[in-house]
Design an enzyme around this catalytic site. Structure first.
Site, PDB file in Angstrom:
ATOM      1  CE1 TYR A 160     -10.949 -30.768  11.944  1.00 28.27           C
ATOM      2  CE2 TYR A 160     -13.021 -31.895  11.934  1.00 28.27           C
ATOM      3  CZ  TYR A 160     -11.562 -31.913  11.986  1.00 28.27           C
ATOM      4  OH  TYR A 160     -10.854 -33.173  11.761  1.00 28.27           O
ATOM      5  CB  SER A 161     -15.482 -24.033  10.574  1.00 29.72           C
ATOM      6  OG  SER A 161     -15.056 -24.348   9.227  1.00 29.72           O
TER       7      SER A 161
END
Length: 326
Positions: free
Chosen positions: A61-62
């Site tokens: 995530y990111s």
């Protein structure tokens, strides 16, 4: 807030889990609607104030910044032993030949990287994000067992796969005396119920805790059909999940609105209440990016749907193509 044991463990988790995919550096992720660190902190703090002790993120995530933001916020706002912290491994973290997957090398590297970003010496639940068709399941399950025995992980879980794969993984672990999966994080909501065919009955039988993601169908269950948001306009993953069945799903969305009006509550509470009554769901993963999202979701614990309302909500559903895994 209510709490339940996660599957057949003695781990107590809140009946809502805060999903942390919406926190991170948008310049390092496919989603442009994610919150930066300063904006994410009030949401995480509110979750704790509401009694949520369960937080789910992933290394991908990111590009790891979700783990960094979550780790720093939880360190500032809570005691580590009060928190059930979950993360995941599988998707590429670099372009190298060993930068993804569930090989022993990948798992051993990525658990250390996640721990560093999270600022902790262990995670409570370490999940495989998808099935790795390139790595023997024996290699994956032994590596996961070893990170448990090393004290870096308390429990292991899985996400988004065929039921035969999940059963094969746990059978492999049991046969060899290794740690078994205790949870399944799968795609389940009123617009996507394919998991009811095999995975949910399997999890009931094996006493596996189900922690479904996308409980609101990326927000489609919470607003008028014609209403758009920044996320709905820019989230290509959301479009790939739901656009193909939009016309069939429209009636379900309208029925959610009707039941919400009858109860005098926001639609989000009806969508979540439907999930909470579905055995063996333990904690839907709420991808909140506003404090108000969390407050509305928490209120769903007080909503009781009748059997007739559940049947009416479910009646229009038609079979959907499998999305989320191959």
């Amino acid at each position: 807030m209510d709490y339940l044991k996660l599957g057949n463990t003695c781990l107590d988790v809140s009946r809502l889990c805060l999903g942390c995919m919406g926190f991170g550096d948008k310049n390092r992720w496919i989603h442009q609607w994610v919150l930066d660190e300063e904006s994410s902190r009030p949401v995480i703090k509110k979750a704790l104030e509401l009694g949520i002790n369960f937080f789910d993120t992933a290394n991908v995530y990111s590009d790891g910044t979700s783990e960094e933001f979550v780790g720093r916020a939880l360190k500032d706002f809570a005691r580590r032993d009060e928190i059930v912290l979950a993360t995941k491994v599988y998707f590429p973290m670099d372009n190298g030949p060993n930068g993804s997957g569930l090989s022993r090398k990948a798992i051993m590297s990525e658990i250390d990287n996640s721990l560093k970003r999270l600022g902790t010496d262990y995670v409570d639940l370490y999940q495989i994000h998808r099935w790795d068709y390139q790595t023997p399941i024996e290699e994956t399950m032994e590596a996961l067992h070893d990170v448990v025995k090393a004290g870096k992980v308390r429990y292991i879980g899985a996400s988004a796969m065929h039921s035969w794969q999940f059963l094969k993984a746990n059978h492999t672990a049991e046969k060899n005396g290794w740690t078994k999966f205790v949870s399944m994080q799968n795609h389940l909501n009123l617009l996507y119920r394919e998991e009811e065919r095999e995975m949910l009955p399997l999890c009931r039988e094996e006493k596996i805790g189900v922690i479904p993601y996308s409980p609101l169908a990326s927000g489609r269950l919470t607003r008028d059909w014609s209403e758009t948001t920044h996320r709905s306009q820019t989230d290509e993953v959301q479009k790939s999940k739901y656009d193909a069945t939009a016309e069939a799903d429209r009636l379900i969305v309208e029925r959610v609105a009707a039941i919400a009006e009858k109860h005098g509550v926001p639609r989000v509470q009806i969508a979540i209440a439907w999930l909470l009554q579905k055995e063996p769901v333990i904690a839907p993963i709420i991808g909140a990016t506003k404090v108000s999202h969390l407050e509305a979701a928490a209120a769903a614990l007080s909503v009781q749907l009748t059997a007739e309302e559940v049947e009416w909500l479910e009646e229009p559903y038609v079979p959907h193509a499998i999305v989320g895994y191959k």
